[in-house]
Write an enzyme that holds these catalytic residues in place. Structure first.
Site, PDB file in Angstrom:
ATOM      1  N   LYS A 205     -11.354 110.270  39.630  1.00  0.00           N
ATOM      2  CA  LYS A 205     -12.415 109.880  40.913  1.00  0.00           C
ATOM      3  C   LYS A 205     -13.205 108.779  40.529  1.00  0.00           C
ATOM      4  O   LYS A 205     -13.395 108.223  39.381  1.00  0.00           O
ATOM      5  CB  LYS A 205     -13.377 111.209  40.876  1.00  0.00           C
ATOM      6  CG  LYS A 205     -12.581 112.341  41.856  1.00  0.00           C
ATOM      7  CD  LYS A 205     -13.579 113.238  42.430  1.00  0.00           C
ATOM      8  CE  LYS A 205     -13.098 114.337  43.614  1.00  0.00           C
ATOM      9  NZ  LYS A 205     -14.108 115.480  43.841  1.00  0.00           N
ATOM     10  N   ARG A 239      -8.775 121.077  39.184  1.00  0.00           N
ATOM     11  CA  ARG A 239      -7.912 120.337  39.816  1.00  0.00           C
ATOM     12  C   ARG A 239      -7.238 119.032  39.432  1.00  0.00           C
ATOM     13  O   ARG A 239      -8.186 118.063  39.439  1.00  0.00           O
ATOM     14  CB  ARG A 239      -8.519 120.124  41.429  1.00  0.00           C
ATOM     15  CG  ARG A 239      -7.571 119.521  42.478  1.00  0.00           C
ATOM     16  CD  ARG A 239      -8.441 119.513  43.777  1.00  0.00           C
ATOM     17  NE  ARG A 239      -7.642 119.220  45.177  1.00  0.00           N
ATOM     18  CZ  ARG A 239      -7.510 117.842  45.266  1.00  0.00           C
ATOM     19  NH1 ARG A 239      -7.896 116.769  44.809  1.00  0.00           N
ATOM     20  NH2 ARG A 239      -6.653 117.497  46.282  1.00  0.00           N
TER      21      ARG A 239
END
Length: 257
Positions: A205, A239
């Site tokens: 991210k 995840r």
């Protein structure tokens, strides 16, 4: 939780698993690597071309149906904020709905209850789906996240979602800047202390990239470090894009205890 993006414009894999055959091959590889959950998404999380309900269903339902047949032991999750998509995927064999946009469609929790699936309750700071934060501020980002996800979890259970099927996700970067995402990681124990299982989705991210000054393909080490910290602070579901590396790092955390 291994990520399969059935999108042509994913921020990370740039469409590598958009084709059904490629998506299934990637899922096979993830299962062989020890994944427990496959999370499929049919719409890019951020800005991009509009994707209607019918197209999102076309991208996700055939994959879910085929994956259910190929790997009956794997938990299948669908990343969607739309009730219609959640229902179609549940009917095709999905076990869980990953609502990354914090109840933007209030009927999605009802679908989870009616179909008997699990539900991930997330926090997006009030943003509409597929929008980015702009000068977002919180008095206390962790307190805001805890209050938001717990309220969504309580609502889901009141609607009939089974309590053991509810997870919470602080949803790093969604409605948050890098400081907020780092603070959430640092204080993740406060979410774990709610008693609800915590999912973290930090893989590659932007907050990892901005923290390290790292480009998209250079965030692997930072991702693993964040996963290790998250696990030590009580996260239980992770995840990820790179299942092999994540599995190795998390197995060491588990062994250390």
């Amino acid at each position: 939780m291994g990520v399969i993006n059935r999108t042509p414009d994913s921020f990370y894999d740039r469409g590598a698993t958009y084709a059904l055959d490629a998506a299934l091959a990637s899922a096979d590889h993830a299962v062989a690597a020890g994944v427990d959950i496959i999370d499929v998404g049919g719409v890019k999380a951020g800005y991009g071309s509009y994707v209607g309900v019918d197209e999102e269903i076309r991208r996700t339902v055939p994959f879910v149906r085929e994956l259910r047949d190929r790997h009956p032991e794997v938990v299948i999750s669908v990343d969607t904020w739309r009730a219609e998509v959640g229902r179609a995927c549940a009917e095709a064999g999905a076990d869980m709905i990953n609502d990354t946009w914090a109840g933007a469609d209030p009927d999605l929790a009802r679908v989870a209850a009616e179909c008997g699936t699990g539900l991930v309750c997330s926090h997006s700071g009030g943003l509409a789906p597929r929008t980015d934060p702009h000068r977002v501020r919180y008095d206390d980002v962790v307190a805001d996240v805890v209050a938001g996800v717990c309220a969504l979890a309580e609502r889901a259970i009141s609607l009939g979602v089974r309590p053991d099927g509810v997870m919470i996700d602080p949803t790093h970067d969604f409605g948050k800047n890098t400081y907020h995402s780092l603070e959430l990681t640092r204080r993740l124990r406060e979410l774990a202390d709610t008693g609800l299982p915590v999912l973290v989705a930090v893989s590659n991210k932007d907050f990892v990239g901005e923290t390290l000054g790292a480009g998209l393909t250079e965030r692997g080490d930072g991702t693993l470090a964040t996963l290790v910290v998250s696990a030590r602070e009580g996260a239980r579901v992770f995840r990820v894009h790179d299942v092999v590396a994540a599995r190795t790092a998390l197995d060491v955390v588990a062994a250390v205890g």
